[in-house]
Design an enzyme around this catalytic site. Structure first.
Site, PDB file in Angstrom:
ATOM      1  N   GLY A  96      13.155  -9.022  -9.304  1.00  0.00           N
ATOM      2  CA  GLY A  96      14.185  -8.730  -8.308  1.00  0.00           C
ATOM      3  C   GLY A  96      14.253  -9.861  -7.303  1.00  0.00           C
ATOM      4  O   GLY A  96      13.951 -11.013  -7.627  1.00  0.00           O
ATOM      5  N   ARG A 135       3.717  -2.152  -3.679  1.00  0.00           N
ATOM      6  CA  ARG A 135       3.190  -0.945  -3.062  1.00  0.00           C
ATOM      7  C   ARG A 135       1.873  -0.604  -3.745  1.00  0.00           C
ATOM      8  O   ARG A 135       1.768  -0.682  -4.981  1.00  0.00           O
ATOM      9  CB  ARG A 135       4.157   0.236  -3.216  1.00  0.00           C
ATOM     10  CG  ARG A 135       5.383   0.206  -2.315  1.00  0.00           C
ATOM     11  CD  ARG A 135       5.043   0.435  -0.843  1.00  0.00           C
ATOM     12  NE  ARG A 135       6.221   0.459   0.013  1.00  0.00           N
ATOM     13  CZ  ARG A 135       6.744  -0.615   0.620  1.00  0.00           C
ATOM     14  NH1 ARG A 135       6.170  -1.800   0.470  1.00  0.00           N
ATOM     15  NH2 ARG A 135       7.813  -0.500   1.381  1.00  0.00           N
ATOM     16  N   GLU A 193      -3.576   3.246   2.201  1.00  0.00           N
ATOM     17  CA  GLU A 193      -3.264   2.281   3.234  1.00  0.00           C
ATOM     18  C   GLU A 193      -3.213   3.018   4.566  1.00  0.00           C
ATOM     19  O   GLU A 193      -2.502   4.025   4.629  1.00  0.00           O
ATOM     20  CB  GLU A 193      -1.891   1.663   2.936  1.00  0.00           C
ATOM     21  CG  GLU A 193      -1.835   0.173   3.145  1.00  0.00           C
ATOM     22  CD  GLU A 193      -0.549  -0.439   2.631  1.00  0.00           C
ATOM     23  OE1 GLU A 193       0.417  -0.439   3.408  1.00  0.00           O
ATOM     24  OE2 GLU A 193      -0.511  -0.904   1.477  1.00  0.00           O
ATOM     25  N   HIS A 227      -1.042  -5.561   4.421  1.00  0.00           N
ATOM     26  CA  HIS A 227       0.416  -5.334   4.323  1.00  0.00           C
ATOM     27  C   HIS A 227       1.190  -6.218   5.316  1.00  0.00           C
ATOM     28  O   HIS A 227       1.916  -5.715   6.172  1.00  0.00           O
ATOM     29  CB  HIS A 227       0.755  -3.849   4.544  1.00  0.00           C
ATOM     30  CG  HIS A 227       2.051  -3.439   3.911  1.00  0.00           C
ATOM     31  ND1 HIS A 227       2.275  -2.194   3.374  1.00  0.00           N
ATOM     32  CD2 HIS A 227       3.218  -4.118   3.727  1.00  0.00           C
ATOM     33  CE1 HIS A 227       3.505  -2.123   2.888  1.00  0.00           C
ATOM     34  NE2 HIS A 227       4.104  -3.282   3.095  1.00  0.00           N
TER      35      HIS A 227
HETATM   36  P1  NAP Z   1      14.393  -5.555  -5.809  1.00  0.00           P
HETATM   37  O1  NAP Z   1      15.278  -6.732  -5.579  1.00  0.00           O
HETATM   38  O2  NAP Z   1      14.994  -4.222  -5.975  1.00  0.00           O
HETATM   39  O3  NAP Z   1      13.480  -5.917  -7.077  1.00  0.00           O
HETATM   40  C1  NAP Z   1      12.750  -5.003  -7.766  1.00  0.00           C
HETATM   41  C2  NAP Z   1      12.847  -5.334  -9.247  1.00  0.00           C
HETATM   42  O4  NAP Z   1      11.999  -4.436  -9.946  1.00  0.00           O
HETATM   43  C3  NAP Z   1      14.230  -5.168  -9.828  1.00  0.00           C
HETATM   44  O5  NAP Z   1      14.642  -6.406 -10.318  1.00  0.00           O
HETATM   45  C4  NAP Z   1      14.068  -4.150 -10.953  1.00  0.00           C
HETATM   46  O6  NAP Z   1      14.545  -4.559 -12.203  1.00  0.00           O
HETATM   47  C5  NAP Z   1      12.602  -4.145 -11.178  1.00  0.00           C
HETATM   48  N1  NAP Z   1      12.136  -2.851 -11.667  1.00  0.00           N
HETATM   49  C6  NAP Z   1      12.355  -1.631 -11.166  1.00  0.00           C
HETATM   50  N2  NAP Z   1      11.711  -0.707 -11.875  1.00  0.00           N
HETATM   51  C7  NAP Z   1      11.082  -1.381 -12.877  1.00  0.00           C
HETATM   52  C8  NAP Z   1      10.255  -0.976 -13.955  1.00  0.00           C
HETATM   53  N3  NAP Z   1       9.959   0.299 -14.146  1.00  0.00           N
HETATM   54  N4  NAP Z   1       9.753  -1.945 -14.757  1.00  0.00           N
HETATM   55  C9  NAP Z   1      10.043  -3.237 -14.562  1.00  0.00           C
HETATM   56  N5  NAP Z   1      10.835  -3.658 -13.554  1.00  0.00           N
HETATM   57  C10 NAP Z   1      11.344  -2.736 -12.746  1.00  0.00           C
HETATM   58  O7  NAP Z   1      13.358  -5.422  -4.626  1.00  0.00           O
HETATM   59  P2  NAP Z   1      12.657  -6.578  -3.762  1.00  0.00           P
HETATM   60  O8  NAP Z   1      13.460  -6.852  -2.561  1.00  0.00           O
HETATM   61  O9  NAP Z   1      12.284  -7.701  -4.650  1.00  0.00           O
HETATM   62  O10 NAP Z   1      11.344  -5.790  -3.306  1.00  0.00           O
HETATM   63  C11 NAP Z   1      10.453  -5.259  -4.257  1.00  0.00           C
HETATM   64  C12 NAP Z   1       9.462  -4.332  -3.617  1.00  0.00           C
HETATM   65  O11 NAP Z   1       8.512  -5.106  -2.884  1.00  0.00           O
HETATM   66  C13 NAP Z   1      10.028  -3.369  -2.579  1.00  0.00           C
HETATM   67  O12 NAP Z   1      10.512  -2.200  -3.191  1.00  0.00           O
HETATM   68  C14 NAP Z   1       8.858  -3.095  -1.678  1.00  0.00           C
HETATM   69  O13 NAP Z   1       8.161  -1.956  -2.131  1.00  0.00           O
HETATM   70  C15 NAP Z   1       7.973  -4.308  -1.851  1.00  0.00           C
HETATM   71  N6  NAP Z   1       7.886  -5.141  -0.650  1.00  0.00           N
HETATM   72  C16 NAP Z   1       6.678  -5.321  -0.056  1.00  0.00           C
HETATM   73  C17 NAP Z   1       6.572  -6.131   1.056  1.00  0.00           C
HETATM   74  C18 NAP Z   1       5.248  -6.363   1.730  1.00  0.00           C
HETATM   75  O14 NAP Z   1       5.205  -6.451   2.942  1.00  0.00           O
HETATM   76  N7  NAP Z   1       4.178  -6.494   0.985  1.00  0.00           N
HETATM   77  C19 NAP Z   1       7.711  -6.739   1.586  1.00  0.00           C
HETATM   78  C20 NAP Z   1       8.911  -6.539   0.962  1.00  0.00           C
HETATM   79  C21 NAP Z   1       8.985  -5.732  -0.164  1.00  0.00           C
HETATM   80  P3  NAP Z   1      16.016  -4.748 -12.727  1.00  0.00           P
HETATM   81  O15 NAP Z   1      16.680  -5.682 -11.772  1.00  0.00           O
HETATM   82  O16 NAP Z   1      15.784  -5.401 -14.042  1.00  0.00           O
HETATM   83  O17 NAP Z   1      16.613  -3.402 -12.762  1.00  0.00           O
HETATM   84  C1  GLV Z   2       7.639  -3.822   3.234  1.00  0.00           C
HETATM   85  O1  GLV Z   2       6.707  -3.462   2.620  1.00  0.00           O
HETATM   86  C2  GLV Z   2       8.985  -3.484   2.918  1.00  0.00           C
HETATM   87  O2  GLV Z   2       9.224  -2.720   1.974  1.00  0.00           O
HETATM   88  O3  GLV Z   2       9.852  -3.969   3.647  1.00  0.00           O
END
Ligand code: NAP
Ligand code: GLV
Ligand code: GLV
Length: 321
Positions: free
Chosen positions: A155, A237, A266, A285
């Site tokens: 993503g 997560r 967490e 985090h």
């Molecule tokens: P995103 O653009 O929605 O990307 C998530 C990707 O995961 C999408 O491309 C989707 O695939 C894929 N996906 C969903 N379900 C799947 C599965 N079962 N198997 C394989 N791939 C799957 O989201 P993002 O902005 O990159 O963020 C991702 C996640 O990171 C967030 O939901 C959040 O929980 C986490 N995050 C954490 C932090 C932190 O502080 N550590 C910060 C920001 C985000 P398709 O496109 O192919 O459908």
């Molecule tokens: C952080 O973990 C976020 O989902 O923005």
């Protein structure tokens, strides 16, 4: 009369100033997540909720919020929100994609590099006076450059990590629900099954959202497929990885190391077994925690909230709500 808004945590920057122009704002004043009972009381008259990923927006809360029109999460992830229940009540849900992509991809890289090169062990040994004479066999880690990176979830963040991997001359594998031809063209990434990704990668990055489908996506069987020299990095997560299985795998040398920005539970208690493992690097985090990014997230969350109060389309509405 201005609509009433509940803000569960004071965000950095001046986003709240704009919310105050549009609404009568109540802000939880303490520097810790809001007490559930307080939220239950405050939400009763609220048309808008500006919340954090630590707040559970569930049917129990929504049942106490008859006037609620918009929930604005100051995060991109929305696993803390019952989307179906919000949709049922016509409540719009906003989140903050894009603005945190680069800072989170940077943390992923910090962990890919830090875990493989044993950075936290090195820092600990220097601080504790254990730095002896230079030693050709001391604190040997594993290469990053020219090794294979596996990205689970191509993503926004997955792509940003892949772009950076080009500079490290890494072959990239990815597992996602659909092909990403643009990423393939830009980075040479190849889409494979999750199984193949686990078998072939030297570094495995978890970047999928948490959902019923992805909870414990990485468990014992998946860790067993990974190379004994490999590195597992989770910036998504905590519950996507089975923590007990990870502790066992790191202890037994099923994989070599892990770098975690997110954990389950967490916060991680200081006596948690993960923290006894020198080959596990944990940061609390902090994926999006830069001044610039958090202020930008606070702004996007304010924009979403204000639009929702006005009955206008949210700039970043969670798909399906
Ligand atoms: P995103 O653009 O929605 O990307 C998530 C990707 O995961 C999408 O491309 C989707 O695939 C894929 N996906 C969903 N379900 C799947 C599965 N079962 N198997 C394989 N791939 C799957 O989201 P993002 O902005 O990159 O963020 C991702 C996640 O990171 C967030 O939901 C959040 O929980 C986490 N995050 C954490 C932090 C932190 O502080 N550590 C910060 C920001 C985000 P398709 O496109 O192919 O459908
Ligand atoms: C952080 O973990 C976020 O989902 O923005
Ligand atoms: C290391 O510092 C080297 O010079 O090889």
């Amino acid at each position: 009369m201005k609509p009433r808004v509940v803000v569960t945590r004071n965000p950095p920057g001046d986003a709240l100033r704009r919310v105050r122009e549009a609404a009568e704002v109540w802000v939880w004043p303490e520097n810790r997540p809001i007490d559930r009972m307080v939220l239950h009381t405050q939400i009763a008259e609220a048309a808008g909720l500006y919340c954090m990923l630590t707040d559970q927006v569930d049917t129990d809360l929504l049942a106490r919020a008859p006037l609620l029109r918009v929930v604005s999460n100051m995060a991109v992830g929305f696993d803390n929100i019952d989307l179906a229940a919000c949709a049922e009540r016509g409540i719009a849900v906003g989140h903050t994609p894009d603005v945190l992509t680069d800072s989170t991809a940077d943390i992923a890289w910090m962990l890919i590099l830090g875990a493989s090169r044993r950075m936290s062990e090195g820092i600990d040994v220097v601080r504790s006076g254990g730095w002896g004479e230079w030693n050709p066999s001391w604190l040997l880690g594993r290469d990053v450059s020219n090794t294979t990176l596996g990205i689970i979830g191509m993503g926004r963040i997955g792509r940003a990590v892949a772009r950076r991997a080009v500079g490290f001359a890494m072959p990239i594998l990815y597992a996602s629900r659909s092909d990403k031809p643009d990423v393939e063209e830009a980075t040479g990434a190849v889409r494979v099954s999750l199984r193949e990704l686990l078998v072939r990668s030297d570094h495995v990055l978890v970047a999928v959202p948490l959902s019923a489908e992805t909870r414990h996506l990485i468990g014992r069987d998946e860790l067993e497929l990974m190379k004994p020299t490999s590195n597992l990095v989770n910036i998504a997560r905590g519950p996507i990885v089975d923590t007990d299985a990870l502790v066992d795998a790191l202890t037994a040398g099923v994989i070599r190391c892990a770098g975690l920005d997110v954990t389950d539970p967490e916060p991680l208690p200081s006596d948690h077994p993960l923290l006894d493992l020198p080959n596990c690097t944990v940061v609390p985090h902090t994926g999006s925690s830069t001044w610039e990014t958090r202020a930008a997230m606070a702004d996007v969350a304010a924009d979403n909230l204000i639009a929702g109060l006005d009955g206008a389309p949210l700039p970043y509405r969670v798909p399906g709500t």
